[in-house]
Design a protein around this motif. Structure first.
Motif, PDB file in Angstrom:
ATOM      1  N   SER A 131       0.819  -1.208   0.000  1.00  0.00           N
ATOM      2  CA  SER A 131       0.000   0.000   0.000  1.00  0.00           C
ATOM      3  C   SER A 131       0.852   1.256   0.000  1.00  0.00           C
ATOM      4  CB  SER A 131      -0.907   0.015   1.235  1.00  0.00           C
ATOM      5  OG  SER A 131      -0.122   0.078   2.419  1.00  0.00           O
ATOM      6  N   ILE A 132       0.200   2.347  -0.367  1.00  0.00           N
ATOM      7  CA  ILE A 132       0.773   3.673  -0.196  1.00  0.00           C
ATOM      8  C   ILE A 132      -0.232   4.473   0.616  1.00  0.00           C
ATOM      9  CG2 ILE A 132       1.575   5.789  -1.312  1.00  0.00           C
ATOM     10  CD1 ILE A 132       2.331   4.090  -3.742  1.00  0.00           C
ATOM     11  N   ARG A 133       0.224   4.953   1.761  1.00  0.00           N
ATOM     12  CA  ARG A 133      -0.631   5.707   2.682  1.00  0.00           C
ATOM     13  C   ARG A 133      -0.798   7.140   2.212  1.00  0.00           C
ATOM     14  NH1 ARG A 133      -3.133   6.757   5.984  1.00  0.00           N
ATOM     15  NH2 ARG A 133      -2.093   7.386   7.855  1.00  0.00           N
TER      16      ARG A 133
ATOM     17  N   LEU B 151      -1.761 -17.074  11.715  1.00  0.00           N
ATOM     18  CA  LEU B 151      -0.463 -17.536  12.199  1.00  0.00           C
ATOM     19  C   LEU B 151       0.512 -16.416  12.545  1.00  0.00           C
ATOM     20  CD1 LEU B 151      -0.008 -20.380   9.553  1.00  0.00           C
ATOM     21  CD2 LEU B 151      -0.843 -20.604  11.925  1.00  0.00           C
ATOM     22  N   GLY B 152       0.252 -15.185  12.094  1.00  0.00           N
ATOM     23  CA  GLY B 152       1.145 -14.069  12.390  1.00  0.00           C
ATOM     24  C   GLY B 152       1.345 -13.192  11.172  1.00  0.00           C
ATOM     25  N   ASN B 153       2.159 -12.133  11.341  1.00  0.00           N
ATOM     26  CA  ASN B 153       2.434 -11.250  10.214  1.00  0.00           C
ATOM     27  C   ASN B 153       3.756 -10.528  10.395  1.00  0.00           C
ATOM     28  OD1 ASN B 153       2.222  -8.372  11.130  1.00  0.00           O
ATOM     29  ND2 ASN B 153       0.197  -9.017  11.760  1.00  0.00           N
ATOM     30  N   HIS B 154       4.203  -9.942   9.297  1.00  0.00           N
ATOM     31  CA  HIS B 154       5.368  -9.057   9.268  1.00  0.00           C
ATOM     32  C   HIS B 154       4.920  -7.806   8.533  1.00  0.00           C
ATOM     33  CE1 HIS B 154       7.935 -12.337  10.523  1.00  0.00           C
ATOM     34  NE2 HIS B 154       7.391 -13.081   9.583  1.00  0.00           N
ATOM     35  N   SER B 155       5.343  -6.637   9.029  1.00  0.00           N
ATOM     36  CA  SER B 155       4.895  -5.401   8.416  1.00  0.00           C
ATOM     37  C   SER B 155       6.001  -4.351   8.448  1.00  0.00           C
ATOM     38  CB  SER B 155       3.666  -4.889   9.182  1.00  0.00           C
ATOM     39  OG  SER B 155       3.034  -3.854   8.490  1.00  0.00           O
ATOM     40  N   HIS B 156       6.031  -3.518   7.403  1.00  0.00           N
ATOM     41  CA  HIS B 156       6.997  -2.427   7.334  1.00  0.00           C
ATOM     42  C   HIS B 156       6.417  -1.305   6.476  1.00  0.00           C
ATOM     43  CE1 HIS B 156      10.701  -0.193   6.988  1.00  0.00           C
ATOM     44  NE2 HIS B 156      10.505  -0.140   5.682  1.00  0.00           N
ATOM     45  N   ARG B 157       6.682  -0.061   6.881  1.00  0.00           N
ATOM     46  CA  ARG B 157       6.297   1.093   6.071  1.00  0.00           C
ATOM     47  C   ARG B 157       7.476   2.050   6.005  1.00  0.00           C
ATOM     48  NH1 ARG B 157       2.037   2.265   3.741  1.00  0.00           N
ATOM     49  NH2 ARG B 157       0.776   0.939   5.080  1.00  0.00           N
ATOM     50  N   ASP B 158       7.821   2.503   4.800  1.00  0.00           N
ATOM     51  CA  ASP B 158       8.882   3.479   4.604  1.00  0.00           C
ATOM     52  C   ASP B 158       8.315   4.867   4.934  1.00  0.00           C
ATOM     53  OD1 ASP B 158      10.339   5.612   3.051  1.00  0.00           O
ATOM     54  OD2 ASP B 158      11.608   3.890   2.564  1.00  0.00           O
ATOM     55  N   PRO B 159       8.900   5.570   5.899  1.00  0.00           N
ATOM     56  CA  PRO B 159       8.347   6.867   6.304  1.00  0.00           C
ATOM     57  C   PRO B 159       8.460   7.950   5.227  1.00  0.00           C
ATOM     58  CG  PRO B 159      10.405   6.434   7.456  1.00  0.00           C
ATOM     59  CD  PRO B 159      10.066   5.198   6.687  1.00  0.00           C
ATOM     60  N   ASN B 160       9.400   7.802   4.308  1.00  0.00           N
ATOM     61  CA  ASN B 160       9.584   8.818   3.267  1.00  0.00           C
ATOM     62  C   ASN B 160       8.623   8.632   2.093  1.00  0.00           C
ATOM     63  OD1 ASN B 160      11.740  10.104   4.651  1.00  0.00           O
ATOM     64  ND2 ASN B 160      13.085   8.470   3.956  1.00  0.00           N
ATOM     65  N   THR B 161       8.515   7.415   1.605  1.00  0.00           N
ATOM     66  CA  THR B 161       7.661   7.156   0.441  1.00  0.00           C
ATOM     67  C   THR B 161       6.232   6.796   0.842  1.00  0.00           C
ATOM     68  OG1 THR B 161       8.172   4.793   0.362  1.00  0.00           O
ATOM     69  CG2 THR B 161       9.648   6.298  -0.851  1.00  0.00           C
ATOM     70  N   ARG B 162       6.026   6.450   2.110  1.00  0.00           N
ATOM     71  CA  ARG B 162       4.735   6.007   2.655  1.00  0.00           C
ATOM     72  C   ARG B 162       4.311   4.641   2.087  1.00  0.00           C
ATOM     73  NH1 ARG B 162       3.651  10.709   0.542  1.00  0.00           N
ATOM     74  NH2 ARG B 162       1.763  10.050  -0.511  1.00  0.00           N
ATOM     75  N   GLU B 163       5.251   3.959   1.399  1.00  0.00           N
ATOM     76  CA  GLU B 163       4.959   2.623   0.886  1.00  0.00           C
ATOM     77  C   GLU B 163       5.049   1.612   2.023  1.00  0.00           C
ATOM     78  OE1 GLU B 163       6.749   1.523  -2.998  1.00  0.00           O
ATOM     79  OE2 GLU B 163       7.689   3.511  -2.819  1.00  0.00           O
ATOM     80  N   GLY B 164       4.078   0.712   2.065  1.00  0.00           N
ATOM     81  CA  GLY B 164       4.063  -0.291   3.112  1.00  0.00           C
ATOM     82  C   GLY B 164       3.863  -1.688   2.565  1.00  0.00           C
ATOM     83  N   LEU B 165       4.294  -2.646   3.343  1.00  0.00           N
ATOM     84  CA  LEU B 165       4.126  -4.048   3.003  1.00  0.00           C
ATOM     85  C   LEU B 165       3.791  -4.812   4.274  1.00  0.00           C
ATOM     86  CD1 LEU B 165       4.461  -6.318   0.850  1.00  0.00           C
ATOM     87  CD2 LEU B 165       6.816  -6.534   1.679  1.00  0.00           C
ATOM     88  N   THR B 166       2.684  -5.532   4.232  1.00  0.00           N
ATOM     89  CA  THR B 166       2.320  -6.426   5.324  1.00  0.00           C
ATOM     90  C   THR B 166       2.085  -7.804   4.733  1.00  0.00           C
ATOM     91  OG1 THR B 166       1.300  -4.676   6.639  1.00  0.00           O
ATOM     92  CG2 THR B 166       0.639  -6.934   7.150  1.00  0.00           C
ATOM     93  N   ILE B 167       2.726  -8.791   5.321  1.00  0.00           N
ATOM     94  CA  ILE B 167       2.512 -10.175   4.919  1.00  0.00           C
ATOM     95  C   ILE B 167       1.909 -10.891   6.122  1.00  0.00           C
ATOM     96  CG2 ILE B 167       3.539 -12.300   4.046  1.00  0.00           C
ATOM     97  CD1 ILE B 167       5.854 -10.538   2.981  1.00  0.00           C
TER      98      ILE B 167
END
Length: 102
Positions: A8-10, A36-52
């Motif tokens: 996503s892009i916020r 079962l769980g997840n991993h998530s990250h968002r780049d503060p500059n581009t606002r691009e995020g990835l959650t698995i």
């Protein structure tokens, strides 16, 4: 095992409302049988995020996707939280780990 990949892009707006709903969804998804769980990250500059997010079955994913509170938050996401997003559901064919401490 299955993985739901949410990219996503916020937007730059509604940060407090977004955080409130993100925390609520994090609590609710843990109640879904087969989550079962997840991993998530968002780049503060581009606002691009990835959650698995990982689930043990397609039924578990469907249960989460159709959860009433999740449906409401999805609508808020399209209206306020995201400029864009895409979702992929994949079957994990193999998984392994390595840890230097083991």
């Amino acid at each position: 095992m299955y993985a739901v990949i949410f990219r996503s892009i916020r937007t730059q707006n509604y940060e407090d409302l977004y955080q409130e709903h993100a925390e609520k969804m994090e609590r609710l998804v843990k109640e879904i049988k087969g989550y079962l769980g997840n991993h998530s990250h968002r780049d503060p500059n581009t606002r691009e995020g990835l959650t698995i997010s990982y689930f043990d079955s397609l039924d578990s994913i469907r249960t989460w996707r159709e959860h009433p509170e999740h449906l409401k938050t999805q609508e808020l996401g399209r209206k306020y939280f995201y400029e864009s997003y895409d979702i992929k559901v994949v079957k994990v064919e193999r998984a392994y780990e390595w840890n230097m401490n083991s």
